[in-house]
Motif scaffolding. Structure first.
Motif, PDB file in Angstrom:
ATOM      1  N   GLU A   1       0.816  -1.214   0.000  1.00 37.68           N
ATOM      2  CA  GLU A   1       0.000   0.000   0.000  1.00 37.68           C
ATOM      3  C   GLU A   1       0.850   1.264   0.000  1.00 37.68           C
ATOM      4  N   VAL A   2       1.956   1.261   0.739  1.00 40.63           N
ATOM      5  CA  VAL A   2       2.784   2.466   0.835  1.00 40.63           C
ATOM      6  C   VAL A   2       3.343   2.849  -0.532  1.00 40.63           C
ATOM      7  N   CYS A   3       3.874   1.886  -1.265  1.00 37.81           N
ATOM      8  CA  CYS A   3       4.429   2.177  -2.583  1.00 37.81           C
ATOM      9  C   CYS A   3       3.346   2.692  -3.530  1.00 37.81           C
ATOM     10  N   GLU A   4       2.192   2.039  -3.525  1.00 35.14           N
ATOM     11  CA  GLU A   4       1.091   2.504  -4.370  1.00 35.14           C
ATOM     12  C   GLU A   4       0.702   3.935  -4.006  1.00 35.14           C
ATOM     13  N   LEU A   5       0.731   4.247  -2.721  1.00 36.51           N
ATOM     14  CA  LEU A   5       0.367   5.590  -2.277  1.00 36.51           C
ATOM     15  C   LEU A   5       1.366   6.623  -2.779  1.00 36.51           C
TER      16      LEU A   5
ATOM     17  N   VAL B   1       9.202   4.463  -7.409  1.00 36.52           N
ATOM     18  CA  VAL B   1       8.893   5.843  -7.044  1.00 36.52           C
ATOM     19  C   VAL B   1       9.665   6.822  -7.923  1.00 36.52           C
ATOM     20  N   SER B   2      10.919   6.536  -8.221  1.00 35.01           N
ATOM     21  CA  SER B   2      11.691   7.436  -9.083  1.00 35.01           C
ATOM     22  C   SER B   2      11.110   7.464 -10.491  1.00 35.01           C
ATOM     23  N   GLU B   3      10.690   6.323 -11.005  1.00 34.48           N
ATOM     24  CA  GLU B   3      10.073   6.297 -12.335  1.00 34.48           C
ATOM     25  C   GLU B   3       8.760   7.065 -12.348  1.00 34.48           C
ATOM     26  N   ALA B   4       7.986   6.991 -11.257  1.00 34.05           N
ATOM     27  CA  ALA B   4       6.750   7.768 -11.171  1.00 34.05           C
ATOM     28  C   ALA B   4       7.044   9.259 -11.191  1.00 34.05           C
ATOM     29  N   LEU B   5       8.091   9.676 -10.491  1.00 29.70           N
ATOM     30  CA  LEU B   5       8.438  11.092 -10.457  1.00 29.70           C
ATOM     31  C   LEU B   5       8.982  11.543 -11.807  1.00 29.70           C
TER      32      LEU B   5
ATOM     33  N   ALA C   1       8.465   4.390   6.152  1.00 30.63           N
ATOM     34  CA  ALA C   1       8.941   3.875   4.870  1.00 30.63           C
ATOM     35  C   ALA C   1       9.793   4.885   4.119  1.00 30.63           C
ATOM     36  N   ASN C   2      11.051   4.518   3.874  1.00 28.30           N
ATOM     37  CA  ASN C   2      11.910   5.304   3.007  1.00 28.30           C
ATOM     38  C   ASN C   2      11.533   5.080   1.543  1.00 28.30           C
TER      39      ASN C   2
ATOM     40  N   CYS D   1       9.408  -0.554  -0.143  1.00 26.86           N
ATOM     41  CA  CYS D   1       8.215  -0.682  -0.972  1.00 26.86           C
ATOM     42  C   CYS D   1       7.776  -2.125  -1.170  1.00 26.86           C
ATOM     43  N   ALA D   2       8.610  -3.101  -0.726  1.00 25.49           N
ATOM     44  CA  ALA D   2       8.309  -4.473  -1.119  1.00 25.49           C
ATOM     45  C   ALA D   2       8.483  -5.516  -0.032  1.00 25.49           C
ATOM     46  N   ILE D   3       9.607  -5.515   0.708  1.00 24.90           N
ATOM     47  CA  ILE D   3       9.882  -6.680   1.551  1.00 24.90           C
ATOM     48  C   ILE D   3       9.990  -6.385   3.040  1.00 24.90           C
TER      49      ILE D   3
END
Length: 507
Positions: free
Chosen positions: A257-261, A285-289, A380-381, A387-389
């Motif tokens: 959920e955190v990564c999706e957010l 996250v970098s690709e989204a930005l 979460a950093n 974001c995953a594990i």
């Protein structure tokens, strides 16, 4: 205006709150926790990445006037002695051997065998392979909760002034680096109940034994609780988001959920994005930005990112240092000619004398603010593993109108954080925020500095190494054999030479 929060996608649950806000830096959080724990009558739940028995919660004049012990374990033990019904549960990550030198030895003996029988301490190793437990939260009497980036441990305390030399900033008698972090407080039985449910699920998985918590009784904290020095948020609701491959407490595996957010918030940004993060190496996250920076139309976007100047230990360099350098380079390339403004900074402590301070302020916070209508804070950093594990926990506040009470309080929180990093009491910024910050950082007017990464050595290594192929910051649970091939295929030797060279340069 589309809503960022989406239950079932990027939100675990939304709950009402009576009051909520931010506690910025360890001095404010430690004092707030101490004062709140003094009022506990039924239970205290503590989940963290690290705890230290001798972590000092109050210092200076506050310690002199304290009603009890001021170090963590003695304080908690005294609470059990004075309140016969009080139960305290502490759940700590069962850390990897690589952290052993940095951790307090024989903690289970220290925390449990030398204290009241109603104080229970357990190590939690129920995470997935290569993961860790990184959720940092506290619940008091099912009514008040804290969550964010701060652990109750050594080397975390500092004030918002971030002095280069502060005689109170000591751990075990030794001075430690200036340190910045952010914690949220949440008052409300519904949200505290959800966090207590998460804690008891984690405890059961770690220990194989259930916890039976008493039902909340009468109000412990009044109708409108706010710690001293809190940055209040005018919100009546909060959303909680997790990273957890095993999905505690719901049991829904693969919880991200955190990564999706993070990705959704970036995609919906219209005017501004403000980020504080200890590390930035996340591919998603970098690709989204990058996608958002490359998208045309609309008003120019102002993006401000505050992070550490560089990795401070060999572990950090191996795990995320090179990947972060590549992310910074990719983001700056994406911003060139886009019409959007990107500023990436680090910050130095308040310094007396000529020249630059010998070290930067350590940024440990995990905060994202979008358009002054959305604020996210947690553990979460912006890394692949967060974001995953690893297990992570974040809280979010959102409004549809940046001009309402919540929007104004989010804006005030953002400006307050930037003022802290600049070292000024108040901040008023025009529409071209990044240009103003770049100018002040370039002139060293204040404590903000333009981030230097990637440097020439990092660029040389990036020419032969794909840092995302290294196994130290995984974005999924992967096969060990494939990881080994990836290390050598993509140049572990070049990475090692770079690390050794950097360490030699610092001697």
């Amino acid at each position: 205006m589309p809503r960022i929060l989406s239950p079932g996608r990027n939100v675990w649950c939304e709950r009402p709150v009576q009051s909520a806000g931010l506690l910025i830096d360890g001095s404010d959080y430690y004092r707030a926790f101490y004062d709140a724990a003094l009022r506990a009558r039924r239970y205290i739940l503590l989940s963290g990445w690290q705890f230290d028995s001798d972590a000092c919660l109050l210092r200076g004049e506050e310690a002199e006037g304290a009603p009890g012990p001021v170090t963590l374990l003695k304080f908690l033990d005294s609470l059990c002695e004075r309140t016969p019904e009080l139960q305290i549960y502490i759940l700590a990550w069962d850390f990897h051997v690589v952290f052993a030198i940095e951790r307090e030895w024989l903690q289970k003996i220290v925390f449990e065998w030398t204290t009241n029988e109603r104080l229970r301490f357990r190590f939690d190793s129920s995470h997935v392979d290569k993961g860790c437990h990184h959720q940092k939260f506290a619940v008091i009497d099912g009514e008040l909760s804290f969550l964010g980036g701060l652990d109750l441990c050594n080397d975390r305390w500092d004030t918002r002034r971030h002095l280069e030399k502060n005689p109170l900033r000591l751990s075990r008698g030794e001075p430690h680096k200036p340190f910045h972090d952010v914690q949220a407080y949440l008052q409300g039985r519904e949200v505290s109940g959800s966090l207590a449910e998460l804690f008891t699920a984690r405890w059961s998985a770690a220990c194989g034994e259930p916890i039976e918590l008493p039902e909340p009784g009468g109000a412990t904290f009044g109708d409108d609780y706010a710690p001293e020095s809190a940055v209040r948020l005018a919100s009546r609701r909060v959303a909680l988001s997790r990273t957890d491959p095993r999905g505690a407490p719901t049991g829904v595996e693969g919880c991200r959920e955190v990564c999706e957010l993070y990705v959704d918030a970036i995609a919906l940004a219209e005017r501004s994005i403000y980020i504080e993060t200890q590390y930035f190496s996340s591919r998603e996250v970098s690709e989204a930005l990058i996608r958002r920076l490359q998208r045309g139309g609309g008003a120019p976007l102002q993006v401000v990112i505050v992070l550490n100047m560089r990795a401070e230990t060999l572990k950090e360099e191996v795990a995320v240092g090179l990947a972060q350098a590549k992310v910074i380079d990719d983001l700056r390339r994406a911003a060139e000619g886009s019409g959007h403004a990107l500023g990436i900074y680090y910050t130095v402590p308040a310094h007396e004398g000529e020249g630059e301070p010998p070290r930067a302020t350590y940024i440990h916070s995990k905060v994202m603010i979008v358009d002054d209508r959305f604020l996210n804070v947690g553990s979460a950093n912006l890394t692949n593993r967060s974001c995953a594990i690893d297990t992570e926990l974040n809280a979010s506040f959102e409004t549809e109108d940046p001009g309402d009470g919540l929007g104004r309080s989010i804006c005030a929180a953002r400006l307050g954080l930037m003022a802290e990093h600049l070292g000024v009491d108040d901040l008023r910024c025009g529409g071209d925020l990044v240009a103003e910050l770049d100018d002040r950082a370039g002139r060293r007017d204040g404590r903000l500095r333009i981030h230097p990464s990637p440097d020439e050595k990092q660029r040389a290594v990036l020419a032969v190494v794909d840092p995302q192929a290294l196994p130290f910051d995984p974005n999924a649970i992967e096969d060990d054999e494939e990881d080994d091939r990836s290390i050598f295929t993509h140049g572990l030797g070049a990475l090692w030479r770079r690390l050794v060279s950097d360490r030699d340069d610092r001697k």
